[in-house]
Design an enzyme around this catalytic site. Structure first.
Site, PDB file in Angstrom:
ATOM      1  N   LYS A 140      -0.138  58.938 -20.918  1.00  0.00           N
ATOM      2  CA  LYS A 140      -0.089  57.904 -21.960  1.00  0.00           C
ATOM      3  C   LYS A 140      -1.473  57.292 -22.068  1.00  0.00           C
ATOM      4  O   LYS A 140      -2.095  56.952 -21.052  1.00  0.00           O
ATOM      5  CB  LYS A 140       0.931  56.833 -21.525  1.00  0.00           C
ATOM      6  CG  LYS A 140       1.082  55.682 -22.491  1.00  0.00           C
ATOM      7  CD  LYS A 140       2.220  55.930 -23.473  1.00  0.00           C
ATOM      8  CE  LYS A 140       2.134  55.050 -24.705  1.00  0.00           C
ATOM      9  NZ  LYS A 140       1.299  55.607 -25.787  1.00  0.00           N
ATOM     10  N   GLN A 163      -7.248  54.368 -17.402  1.00  0.00           N
ATOM     11  CA  GLN A 163      -5.864  54.284 -17.876  1.00  0.00           C
ATOM     12  C   GLN A 163      -4.859  54.600 -16.763  1.00  0.00           C
ATOM     13  O   GLN A 163      -3.769  54.033 -16.742  1.00  0.00           O
ATOM     14  CB  GLN A 163      -5.697  55.283 -19.033  1.00  0.00           C
ATOM     15  CG  GLN A 163      -4.509  55.024 -19.931  1.00  0.00           C
ATOM     16  CD  GLN A 163      -4.745  53.929 -20.958  1.00  0.00           C
ATOM     17  OE1 GLN A 163      -5.791  53.879 -21.574  1.00  0.00           O
ATOM     18  NE2 GLN A 163      -3.778  53.046 -21.135  1.00  0.00           N
ATOM     19  N   LYS A 194      -6.399  59.953 -22.228  1.00  0.00           N
ATOM     20  CA  LYS A 194      -7.131  59.349 -23.349  1.00  0.00           C
ATOM     21  C   LYS A 194      -7.633  60.470 -24.230  1.00  0.00           C
ATOM     22  O   LYS A 194      -7.834  61.601 -23.760  1.00  0.00           O
ATOM     23  CB  LYS A 194      -8.320  58.521 -22.825  1.00  0.00           C
ATOM     24  CG  LYS A 194      -8.834  57.503 -23.814  1.00  0.00           C
ATOM     25  CD  LYS A 194      -8.017  56.228 -23.843  1.00  0.00           C
ATOM     26  CE  LYS A 194      -8.481  55.303 -24.933  1.00  0.00           C
ATOM     27  NZ  LYS A 194      -7.841  53.977 -24.829  1.00  0.00           N
ATOM     28  N   GLY A 219      -3.133  54.133 -30.391  1.00  0.00           N
ATOM     29  CA  GLY A 219      -4.403  53.790 -31.035  1.00  0.00           C
ATOM     30  C   GLY A 219      -5.450  53.287 -30.044  1.00  0.00           C
ATOM     31  O   GLY A 219      -5.181  53.087 -28.864  1.00  0.00           O
ATOM     32  N   ASP A 220      -6.645  53.116 -30.539  1.00  0.00           N
ATOM     33  CA  ASP A 220      -7.756  52.491 -29.816  1.00  0.00           C
ATOM     34  C   ASP A 220      -8.791  52.200 -30.905  1.00  0.00           C
ATOM     35  O   ASP A 220      -8.426  52.111 -32.093  1.00  0.00           O
ATOM     36  CB  ASP A 220      -8.306  53.432 -28.727  1.00  0.00           C
ATOM     37  CG  ASP A 220      -9.308  52.750 -27.786  1.00  0.00           C
ATOM     38  OD1 ASP A 220      -8.875  52.001 -26.896  1.00  0.00           O
ATOM     39  OD2 ASP A 220     -10.536  52.926 -27.946  1.00  0.00           O
ATOM     40  N   THR A 273      -1.948  43.666 -27.081  1.00  0.00           N
ATOM     41  CA  THR A 273      -3.111  43.639 -26.179  1.00  0.00           C
ATOM     42  C   THR A 273      -3.733  42.244 -26.188  1.00  0.00           C
ATOM     43  O   THR A 273      -4.031  41.678 -25.129  1.00  0.00           O
ATOM     44  CB  THR A 273      -4.135  44.718 -26.580  1.00  0.00           C
ATOM     45  OG1 THR A 273      -3.457  45.968 -26.673  1.00  0.00           O
ATOM     46  CG2 THR A 273      -5.252  44.825 -25.559  1.00  0.00           C
ATOM     47  N   ASN A 318      -8.303  44.869 -33.608  1.00  0.00           N
ATOM     48  CA  ASN A 318      -6.923  44.585 -33.200  1.00  0.00           C
ATOM     49  C   ASN A 318      -6.853  43.643 -31.996  1.00  0.00           C
ATOM     50  O   ASN A 318      -6.119  42.647 -32.026  1.00  0.00           O
ATOM     51  CB  ASN A 318      -6.217  45.922 -32.891  1.00  0.00           C
ATOM     52  CG  ASN A 318      -4.837  45.703 -32.312  1.00  0.00           C
ATOM     53  OD1 ASN A 318      -4.667  45.659 -31.102  1.00  0.00           O
ATOM     54  ND2 ASN A 318      -3.857  45.545 -33.173  1.00  0.00           N
ATOM     55  N   SER A 341       3.559  49.628 -25.531  1.00  0.00           N
ATOM     56  CA  SER A 341       3.773  51.009 -25.979  1.00  0.00           C
ATOM     57  C   SER A 341       4.902  51.637 -25.163  1.00  0.00           C
ATOM     58  O   SER A 341       5.732  52.379 -25.709  1.00  0.00           O
ATOM     59  CB  SER A 341       2.509  51.842 -25.780  1.00  0.00           C
ATOM     60  OG  SER A 341       1.619  51.661 -26.858  1.00  0.00           O
TER      61      SER A 341
END
Ligand code: NDP
Length: 446
Positions: free
Chosen positions: A91, A112, A127, A166-167, A210, A241, A378
């Site tokens: 993830k 991550q 990622k 997303g990122d 986040t 974001n 998520s």
């Protein structure tokens, strides 16, 4: 012994991954925190858990051809690094930015693994992304790029295998195009991506998660210092974001956000940033932060993004990109009254800056812990998709808040048990490492 271990491991990492400086930086930081723990636990050393952790399960690199609106053929490079799945399916987000190369994706994937372990949810680390720049592209160009990107990525991912999100440069629009192509190619309808729209499998609060989570985490740091958000001036870098929803929650809790930025420059508004204007400029018009100063006479615009760290504040929330706070910026923040830093972005502080914060007793919330609210939510989206139902905003927000508190407690507990009381950076690395290490030990040499 500990330092010798770090140098030995880093020698291999640097030789095997030449030129990937961000990955080296991330690996060294974790190695330094966990070396004393490994030193005192011969099983971890014997099973070479850390040496295995710095080697991804697999890394995928692929060509992404597409045509622009003028009919010209363009070629970008796509990446997915599946780092570790000892505690759950891979993830981690996708980043579309011209600076993307294997070293950036690997640093993010490595981080991550530990972040996901801290969330208390069953998710491994990965990622991905591309050096594609969505800025200035039409919706149709972004769609054609996303379709081409997914035409390769789809064979490597799946709801029980690897679930991207997303990122930087990948928001709701991009996730929509990526999901549509995946669903078409596989003839399925599953929770294979998170950050989806509410009408097609998304979760309430994922967009805010986040930034909200970051604010909940920093609330605990402020509480420890006997302070709160009320009356606090806050500087937030970025205006994407993470920055926007950190700003929203800080304002709800009584703080005053006085500066925000993008890669061009920063705005200072001592009357407090008017978030509706930022949301319109960034989320609707996809414009530049400079426009904010044209619309608010109380605001000033300054060219160049680094200058934002000279703005006096009680709390700094770096939420743009990696290595945006260096030693000079850290010293400037402290000289201007900053007592707490929460990392919204991934690895936004250089190792030298972190040292400056820690020596000055500034409360420091490391990215792995402080920005984990996004991936945690998520995982809540994945849970809702599996059950085919949707929780209310309040229910998801409450779970997010509880998760951020649990992350804070794991970091504080591990810091006290294995490192220095209050060193949340070491605590996050150690707590995340121990959880993954236990799973790896149980599952054998694979
Ligand atoms: P967005 O693309 O929504 O926003 C990124 C913001 O940072 C923009 O304001 C952008 O300015 C600025 N920025 C990007 N690159 C640079 C740069 N090289 N120099 C200066 N400013 C820059 O991304 P997100 O808000 O999603 O992500 C921000 C950070 O938070 C990243 O580090 C990401 O990895 C991290 N993060 C994001 C999560 C999420 O859920 N979205 C979860 C956990 C971490 P401009 O528009 O000018 O490029």
């Amino acid at each position: 012994m500990s330092q010798a271990f770090v140098e030995e491991v880093m020698q291999t990492v640097e030789a095997r991954n030449p030129g990937e400086v961000e990955f080296h930086q991330a690996a060294r930081e974790v190695a330094e925190s966990v070396a004393p723990v490994i030193d005192s636990n011969p099983d971890l050393a014997r099973m070479k858990i850390f040496e295995r952790l710095v080697e991804p399960d697999r890394q995928i690199m692929f060509r992404v051809p597409w045509t622009d609106d003028a009919g010209e053929v363009r070629i970008n490079r796509g990446f997915r690094v599946e780092f570790n799945k000892a505690i759950g399916p891979y993830k981690g987000g996708l980043r579309f930015h011209p600076s993307v190369y294997m070293g950036i994706i690997k640093f993010l994937g490595f981080e991550q693994v530990f972040k996901n372990a801290l969330t208390t949810m069953p998710i491994g680390g990965a990622k991905g992304g591309s050096d594609f720049d969505p800025k200035g592209k039409s919706d149709a160009e972004v769609m054609r790029f996303c379709q081409s990107f997914m035409s390769e990525l789809f064979r490597h991912i799946g709801p029980d295998t690897d679930v991207p999100a997303g990122d930087i440069g990948v928001g709701g629009r991009e996730i929509g195009f990526l999901f549509g192509q995946y669903a078409k190619l596989t003839n399925t309808y599953t929770g294979v991506l998170t950050g989806k729209g509410l009408e097609w499998g998304g979760s309430l609060v994922r967009n805010e998660a986040t930034g909200y989570g970051l604010t909940y985490f920093v609330s605990r740091i402020l509480q420890d210092a006997g302070k709160g958000w009320e009356g606090a001036d806050v500087v937030i870098s970025g205006s994407g974001n993470v920055a926007i929803y950190a700003c929203e929650k800080v304002q709800q809790l009584g703080g005053k956000v006085v500066a925000m930025s993008d890669s061009g420059g920063y705005v200072v508004d001592m009357e407090g940033i008017e978030l509706d204007t930022v949301k319109r400029i960034k989320e609707v018009e996809r414009g530049r932060i400079k426009q904010y100063a044209d619309e608010h006479s109380s605001a000033e615009y300054h060219e160049g993004w680094q200058g934002i760290w000279t703005v006096p504040c009680r709390v700094a929330l770096p939420s743009a990109t990696q290595n945006e706070i260096d030693e000079t910026a850290a010293k400037s923040l402290i000289a201007n009254g900053c007592i707490a830093v929460g990392e919204g972005a991934n690895m936004p502080s250089t190792p030298e800056a972190i040292k400056v914060f820690q020596e000055a007793g500034v409360g420091f919330g490391p990215a792995k812990a402080a920005n984990a609210g996004g991936v945690a939510t998520s995982a809540l989206e994945m849970a809702q998709n599996s059950m085919r139902l949707s929780w209310t905003f309040e229910e998801v927000d409450e779970r997010l808040h509880g998760i951020m508190d649990a992350i804070y407690e794991q970091c504080a507990g591990a810091a006290e048990a294995y490192a220095t009381k209050g060193d949340l950076a070491a605590g996050a690395n150690i707590a995340g490492f121990l959880k993954v290490a236990k799973a790896m030990m149980a599952q054998g040499l694979i």
